[in-house]
Design a protein around this motif. Structure first.
Motif, PDB file in Angstrom:
ATOM      1  N   GLU A  54     -20.813  16.663   0.112  1.00 57.48           N
ATOM      2  CA  GLU A  54     -20.031  17.306  -0.962  1.00 57.48           C
ATOM      3  C   GLU A  54     -19.260  18.519  -0.483  1.00 57.48           C
ATOM      4  OE1 GLU A  54     -19.266  16.562  -4.297  1.00 57.48           O
ATOM      5  OE2 GLU A  54     -19.977  14.632  -3.546  1.00 57.48           O
ATOM      6  N   CYS A  55     -19.836  19.277   0.447  1.00 59.04           N
ATOM      7  CA  CYS A  55     -19.180  20.491   0.944  1.00 59.04           C
ATOM      8  C   CYS A  55     -19.182  20.510   2.457  1.00 59.04           C
ATOM      9  CB  CYS A  55     -19.910  21.735   0.448  1.00 59.04           C
ATOM     10  SG  CYS A  55     -19.861  21.945  -1.322  1.00 59.04           S
ATOM     11  N   LEU A  56     -18.066  20.938   3.016  1.00 52.77           N
ATOM     12  CA  LEU A  56     -17.941  21.203   4.441  1.00 52.77           C
ATOM     13  C   LEU A  56     -17.342  22.593   4.589  1.00 52.77           C
ATOM     14  CD1 LEU A  56     -16.594  17.739   5.629  1.00 52.77           C
ATOM     15  CD2 LEU A  56     -18.829  18.718   6.165  1.00 52.77           C
ATOM     16  N   TYR A  57     -17.223  23.074   5.822  1.00 53.40           N
ATOM     17  CA  TYR A  57     -16.728  24.428   6.070  1.00 53.40           C
ATOM     18  C   TYR A  57     -15.691  24.431   7.174  1.00 53.40           C
ATOM     19  CZ  TYR A  57     -20.956  25.470   3.511  1.00 53.40           C
ATOM     20  OH  TYR A  57     -21.925  25.500   2.544  1.00 53.40           O
ATOM     21  N   HIS A  58     -14.807  25.401   7.100  1.00 53.32           N
ATOM     22  CA  HIS A  58     -13.823  25.608   8.165  1.00 53.32           C
ATOM     23  C   HIS A  58     -13.818  27.076   8.540  1.00 53.32           C
ATOM     24  CE1 HIS A  58     -10.221  24.929  10.549  1.00 53.32           C
ATOM     25  NE2 HIS A  58      -9.759  26.069  10.063  1.00 53.32           N
ATOM     26  N   GLY A  59     -14.023  27.352   9.812  1.00 49.08           N
ATOM     27  CA  GLY A  59     -13.989  28.722  10.300  1.00 49.08           C
ATOM     28  C   GLY A  59     -12.703  28.996  11.046  1.00 49.08           C
ATOM     29  N   THR A  60     -12.132  30.162  10.832  1.00 56.89           N
ATOM     30  CA  THR A  60     -10.898  30.555  11.485  1.00 56.89           C
ATOM     31  C   THR A  60     -10.869  32.076  11.589  1.00 56.89           C
ATOM     32  OG1 THR A  60      -8.503  30.200  11.516  1.00 56.89           O
ATOM     33  CG2 THR A  60      -9.512  30.680   9.363  1.00 56.89           C
TER      34      THR A  60
ATOM     35  N   VAL B 224      -7.798  18.113  11.323  1.00 55.37           N
ATOM     36  CA  VAL B 224      -8.411  19.383  10.968  1.00 55.37           C
ATOM     37  C   VAL B 224      -9.899  19.231  11.270  1.00 55.37           C
ATOM     38  CG1 VAL B 224      -8.983  20.911   9.045  1.00 55.37           C
ATOM     39  CG2 VAL B 224      -6.720  19.870   9.166  1.00 55.37           C
ATOM     40  N   HIS B 225     -10.489  20.228  11.916  1.00 53.81           N
ATOM     41  CA  HIS B 225     -11.903  20.191  12.274  1.00 53.81           C
ATOM     42  C   HIS B 225     -12.718  20.956  11.238  1.00 53.81           C
ATOM     43  CE1 HIS B 225     -11.296  19.271  16.800  1.00 53.81           C
ATOM     44  NE2 HIS B 225     -10.399  18.659  16.055  1.00 53.81           N
ATOM     45  N   LEU B 226     -13.769  20.327  10.742  1.00 54.31           N
ATOM     46  CA  LEU B 226     -14.630  20.920   9.717  1.00 54.31           C
ATOM     47  C   LEU B 226     -16.080  20.882  10.176  1.00 54.31           C
ATOM     48  CD1 LEU B 226     -13.006  19.077   6.672  1.00 54.31           C
ATOM     49  CD2 LEU B 226     -12.485  21.375   7.529  1.00 54.31           C
TER      50      LEU B 226
ATOM     51  N   PHE C 290     -12.074  10.731   5.775  1.00 57.91           N
ATOM     52  CA  PHE C 290     -12.841  11.586   6.672  1.00 57.91           C
ATOM     53  C   PHE C 290     -13.447  10.742   7.784  1.00 57.91           C
ATOM     54  CE2 PHE C 290     -12.605  14.098   2.892  1.00 57.91           C
ATOM     55  CZ  PHE C 290     -12.631  15.422   3.328  1.00 57.91           C
ATOM     56  N   TYR C 291     -13.628  11.403   8.920  1.00 55.16           N
ATOM     57  CA  TYR C 291     -14.296  10.805  10.072  1.00 55.16           C
ATOM     58  C   TYR C 291     -15.338  11.801  10.560  1.00 55.16           C
ATOM     59  CZ  TYR C 291      -9.835   8.291  10.079  1.00 55.16           C
ATOM     60  OH  TYR C 291      -8.733   7.571   9.709  1.00 55.16           O
TER      61      TYR C 291
ATOM     62  N   TRP D  73     -16.651  17.111  11.591  1.00 54.20           N
ATOM     63  CA  TRP D  73     -15.975  16.316  10.569  1.00 54.20           C
ATOM     64  C   TRP D  73     -14.470  16.480  10.729  1.00 54.20           C
ATOM     65  CZ3 TRP D  73     -18.165  12.852   7.357  1.00 54.20           C
ATOM     66  CH2 TRP D  73     -19.562  12.870   7.298  1.00 54.20           C
ATOM     67  N   LEU D  74     -13.742  15.402  10.541  1.00 55.73           N
ATOM     68  CA  LEU D  74     -12.302  15.388  10.770  1.00 55.73           C
ATOM     69  C   LEU D  74     -11.566  14.802   9.578  1.00 55.73           C
ATOM     70  CD1 LEU D  74     -12.579  13.786  14.322  1.00 55.73           C
ATOM     71  CD2 LEU D  74     -12.280  16.212  13.838  1.00 55.73           C
ATOM     72  N   THR D  75     -10.405  15.379   9.271  1.00 55.32           N
ATOM     73  CA  THR D  75      -9.509  14.837   8.266  1.00 55.32           C
ATOM     74  C   THR D  75      -8.101  15.301   8.633  1.00 55.32           C
ATOM     75  OG1 THR D  75      -9.189  14.482   5.884  1.00 55.32           O
ATOM     76  CG2 THR D  75      -9.690  16.735   6.589  1.00 55.32           C
ATOM     77  N   LYS D  76      -7.093  14.675   8.081  1.00 56.65           N
ATOM     78  CA  LYS D  76      -5.714  15.010   8.443  1.00 56.65           C
ATOM     79  C   LYS D  76      -5.215  16.298   7.805  1.00 56.65           C
ATOM     80  CE  LYS D  76      -4.147  11.658  11.108  1.00 56.65           C
ATOM     81  NZ  LYS D  76      -3.552  11.910  12.400  1.00 56.65           N
ATOM     82  N   TYR D  77      -5.685  16.608   6.587  1.00 59.87           N
ATOM     83  CA  TYR D  77      -5.122  17.720   5.833  1.00 59.87           C
ATOM     84  C   TYR D  77      -6.087  18.112   4.720  1.00 59.87           C
ATOM     85  CZ  TYR D  77      -1.930  19.983   2.465  1.00 59.87           C
ATOM     86  OH  TYR D  77      -1.336  20.855   1.581  1.00 59.87           O
ATOM     87  N   VAL D  78      -6.184  19.409   4.454  1.00 58.06           N
ATOM     88  CA  VAL D  78      -6.975  19.892   3.318  1.00 58.06           C
ATOM     89  C   VAL D  78      -6.054  20.735   2.443  1.00 58.06           C
ATOM     90  CG1 VAL D  78      -8.968  21.224   2.541  1.00 58.06           C
ATOM     91  CG2 VAL D  78      -9.099  19.949   4.703  1.00 58.06           C
ATOM     92  N   PRO D  79      -5.656  20.230   1.277  1.00 56.17           N
ATOM     93  CA  PRO D  79      -4.799  20.996   0.364  1.00 56.17           C
ATOM     94  C   PRO D  79      -5.512  22.243  -0.160  1.00 56.17           C
ATOM     95  CG  PRO D  79      -4.801  18.664  -0.219  1.00 56.17           C
ATOM     96  CD  PRO D  79      -5.892  18.872   0.780  1.00 56.17           C
ATOM     97  N   VAL D  80      -4.729  23.226  -0.523  1.00 55.49           N
ATOM     98  CA  VAL D  80      -5.241  24.509  -1.010  1.00 55.49           C
ATOM     99  C   VAL D  80      -6.226  24.340  -2.160  1.00 55.49           C
ATOM    100  CG1 VAL D  80      -4.556  26.691  -2.094  1.00 55.49           C
ATOM    101  CG2 VAL D  80      -3.184  25.736  -0.251  1.00 55.49           C
TER     102      VAL D  80
END
Length: 100
Positions: free
Chosen positions: A9-15, A36-38, A72-73, A80-87
């Motif tokens: 249900e939830c993943l995270y992205h650090g930057t 995008v890496h999650l 997702f992959y 976790w990988l996906t092409k795009y995460v909208p705002v």
């Protein structure tokens, strides 16, 4: 070749803080990478964010994204990988009292 899979249900992205303005305007875009890496946990996202300066962590509503048709992959090393995460699927996490 990665197989599509249902994310948690939830993943995270650090930057780094320096990228937060663009992310909050455009979402997470793969740019020069294929995806995008999650991260599956906040600690890993914090560590990734630290590589780019002051860390910023975004909570990704990945379950909702998946139900809206986003793909997702999961790589062999657990990223976790996906092409795009909208705002609209991002929530910036705040750091208070030494805890995320």
């Amino acid at each position: 070749e990665l197989e599509e899979c249902e994310p948690p249900e939830c993943l995270y992205h650090g930057t780094g803080e320096k990228y937060s303005g663009l992310i909050e305007r455009d979402g997470l875009v793969s740019k020069s990478r294929l995806y995008v890496h999650l991260s599956g946990d906040v600690e890993t996202a914090i560590d990734v964010g630290k590589r780019h300066g002051t860390p910023v962590v975004y909570l990704i509503d990945s379950g909702k994204m998946f139900r809206h048709g986003f793909i997702f992959y999961r790589s062999a090393n657990g990223v976790w990988l996906t092409k795009y995460v909208p705002v609209e699927f991002l929530t910036r996490q705040t750091f208070t009292d030494g805890l995320w």
